[in-house]
Design a protein around this motif. Structure first.
Motif, short mmCIF file in Angstrom:
data_model
loop_
_atom_site.label_atom_id
_atom_site.label_comp_id
_atom_site.label_asym_id
_atom_site.label_seq_id
_atom_site.Cartn_x
_atom_site.Cartn_y
_atom_site.Cartn_z
N LEU A 85 -10.84 6.44 -3.88
CA LEU A 85 -10.71 5.49 -2.76
C LEU A 85 -11.96 5.50 -1.91
O LEU A 85 -12.43 4.45 -1.45
N GLU A 86 -12.52 6.69 -1.68
CA GLU A 86 -13.75 6.79 -0.89
C GLU A 86 -14.89 6.03 -1.57
O GLU A 86 -15.70 5.38 -0.91
N SER A 87 -14.96 6.11 -2.90
CA SER A 87 -16.04 5.41 -3.63
C SER A 87 -15.86 3.90 -3.53
O SER A 87 -16.85 3.16 -3.46
N PHE A 88 -14.61 3.43 -3.52
CA PHE A 88 -14.37 1.99 -3.35
C PHE A 88 -14.70 1.56 -1.92
O PHE A 88 -15.22 0.46 -1.70
N ARG A 89 -14.41 2.41 -0.96
CA ARG A 89 -14.74 2.09 0.44
C ARG A 89 -16.26 1.99 0.62
O ARG A 89 -16.75 1.12 1.35
N ALA A 90 -16.99 2.87 -0.07
CA ALA A 90 -18.45 2.81 0.00
C ALA A 90 -18.96 1.49 -0.57
O ALA A 90 -19.91 0.89 -0.03
N LEU A 91 -18.34 1.02 -1.63
CA LEU A 91 -18.72 -0.28 -2.20
C LEU A 91 -18.37 -1.41 -1.24
O LEU A 91 -19.15 -2.35 -1.07
N ALA A 92 -17.20 -1.32 -0.62
CA ALA A 92 -16.78 -2.36 0.33
C ALA A 92 -17.75 -2.48 1.49
O ALA A 92 -18.03 -3.59 1.97
N GLU A 93 -18.27 -1.35 1.94
CA GLU A 93 -19.17 -1.34 3.10
C GLU A 93 -20.50 -2.02 2.81
O GLU A 93 -21.21 -2.40 3.75
N THR A 94 -20.86 -2.20 1.55
CA THR A 94 -22.12 -2.87 1.22
C THR A 94 -22.07 -4.37 1.51
O THR A 94 -23.11 -5.02 1.66
N GLY A 95 -20.85 -4.93 1.55
CA GLY A 95 -20.72 -6.38 1.72
C GLY A 95 -20.99 -7.16 0.46
O GLY A 95 -20.97 -8.40 0.47
N CYS A 96 -21.23 -6.45 -0.64
CA CYS A 96 -21.55 -7.11 -1.91
C CYS A 96 -20.40 -7.02 -2.92
O CYS A 96 -20.58 -7.39 -4.08
N VAL A 97 -19.27 -6.49 -2.49
CA VAL A 97 -18.13 -6.32 -3.39
C VAL A 97 -16.93 -7.05 -2.80
O VAL A 97 -16.58 -6.85 -1.63
N GLU A 98 -16.31 -7.88 -3.62
CA GLU A 98 -15.12 -8.62 -3.19
C GLU A 98 -13.88 -7.98 -3.80
O GLU A 98 -13.89 -7.54 -4.95
N PHE A 99 -12.81 -7.92 -3.02
CA PHE A 99 -11.54 -7.40 -3.51
C PHE A 99 -10.55 -8.56 -3.63
O PHE A 99 -10.31 -9.28 -2.66
N LEU A 100 -10.02 -8.75 -4.82
CA LEU A 100 -9.13 -9.86 -5.11
C LEU A 100 -7.69 -9.49 -4.79
O LEU A 100 -7.29 -8.34 -4.86
N ALA A 101 -6.90 -10.51 -4.47
CA ALA A 101 -5.46 -10.32 -4.28
C ALA A 101 -4.76 -10.49 -5.62
O ALA A 101 -5.25 -11.19 -6.51
N GLU A 102 -3.63 -9.84 -5.77
CA GLU A 102 -2.79 -10.00 -6.95
C GLU A 102 -1.39 -9.51 -6.62
O GLU A 102 -1.08 -9.24 -5.46
N THR A 103 -0.53 -9.38 -7.63
CA THR A 103 0.79 -8.80 -7.39
C THR A 103 0.63 -7.30 -7.19
O THR A 103 -0.21 -6.68 -7.82
N TYR A 104 1.45 -6.73 -6.32
CA TYR A 104 1.31 -5.33 -5.96
C TYR A 104 1.45 -4.41 -7.16
O TYR A 104 0.69 -3.47 -7.33
N SER A 105 2.43 -4.70 -8.02
CA SER A 105 2.74 -3.78 -9.12
C SER A 105 2.34 -4.31 -10.49
O SER A 105 2.89 -3.88 -11.50
N HIS A 106 1.39 -5.26 -10.51
CA HIS A 106 0.92 -5.80 -11.79
C HIS A 106 2.10 -6.42 -12.55
O HIS A 106 2.26 -6.23 -13.76
N SER A 107 2.92 -7.16 -11.84
CA SER A 107 4.16 -7.67 -12.42
C SER A 107 4.01 -9.12 -12.89
O SER A 107 3.00 -9.77 -12.66
N LEU A 108 5.08 -9.60 -13.54
CA LEU A 108 5.15 -11.00 -13.99
C LEU A 108 6.02 -11.83 -13.04
O LEU A 108 6.67 -12.77 -13.45
#
Length: 205
Positions: free
Chosen positions: A88-111
């Protein structure tokens, strides 16, 4: 000039333990905690941490010109939190760069999109809240489970305020059309569709 849009899917299912007839009424923990921990820590060590370090290096070296997106399920976030918080810390470091987008989806990878509009909407809202809490960003683009798409699903996604959606660029769906263009939902023209180039994806994988 062409732009290649890279997105990475991150998902880890909860694994169930063997549950026998004689456990009924006595044991209410259905998850294999040891296996879930073991697999998550192994994948974190061999995949997530080195890959995120590489992406962070590329972003810094290219001074913001290299960008990518992540689609991380809610239950993957739960397992990171429980078994590999350093991921999670490594993803937060990526988020802080402003160059990484996080997409929305279903919470549990469901259909859920194929079964219930109410459940689908609830799962997406739950997932967006988890992404906001962990990475401090609000998703503006959507990726459905396994890139499943129909114009009806697209209409639901547009109704939730999204203006971009990723979908599968399978040949049997597109026919003679190319996945390398931006398309639009037939019901709501404001929803833009980015299609996966499965040949390029397979080559990269």
């Amino acid at each position: 000039m062409k732009t290649v849009c890279l997105y990475f899917q991150v998902h880890q299912p909860w694994r169930l333990k063997k549950y026998r007839f004689f456990n009924m009424g006595k044991d209410h923990n259905y998850l294999d905690d040891l296996l879930n921990r073991s697999i998550m820590q192994k994948v974190a060590r061999q995949c997530y941490l080195p890959m995120n370090a590489l992406l962070l290096k590329l972003i810094k070296e290219n001074k913001g010109k290299f960008r990518c997106s992540f689609s991380i399920t809610g239950i993957a976030i739960e397992q990171f939190r429980a078994y590999a918080p350093e991921v999670l810390e490594s993803f937060r470091a990526l988020a802080e760069t402003g160059c990484v987008e996080f997409l929305a989806e279903t919470y549990s990878h469901s259909l859920a999109a194929l079964a219930s509009k109410e459940d689908f909407t609830a799962q997406v809202k739950l997932h967006m809240a988890a992404v906001k809490k962990e990475f401090g960003v609000k998703p503006t683009a959507f990726r459905n489970t396994e890139l499943i798409y129909s114009d009806e699903i697209g209409e639901m996604v547009a109704g939730m305020g999204f203006r971009t959606m990723l979908a599968e660029g399978a040949k049997h769906v597109l026919g003679w059309k190319s996945p390398n263009y931006v398309y639009a939902n037939a019901i709501d023209q404001k929803l833009r569709l980015l299609l996966r180039n499965y040949k390029l994806s397979d080559d990269i994988a």
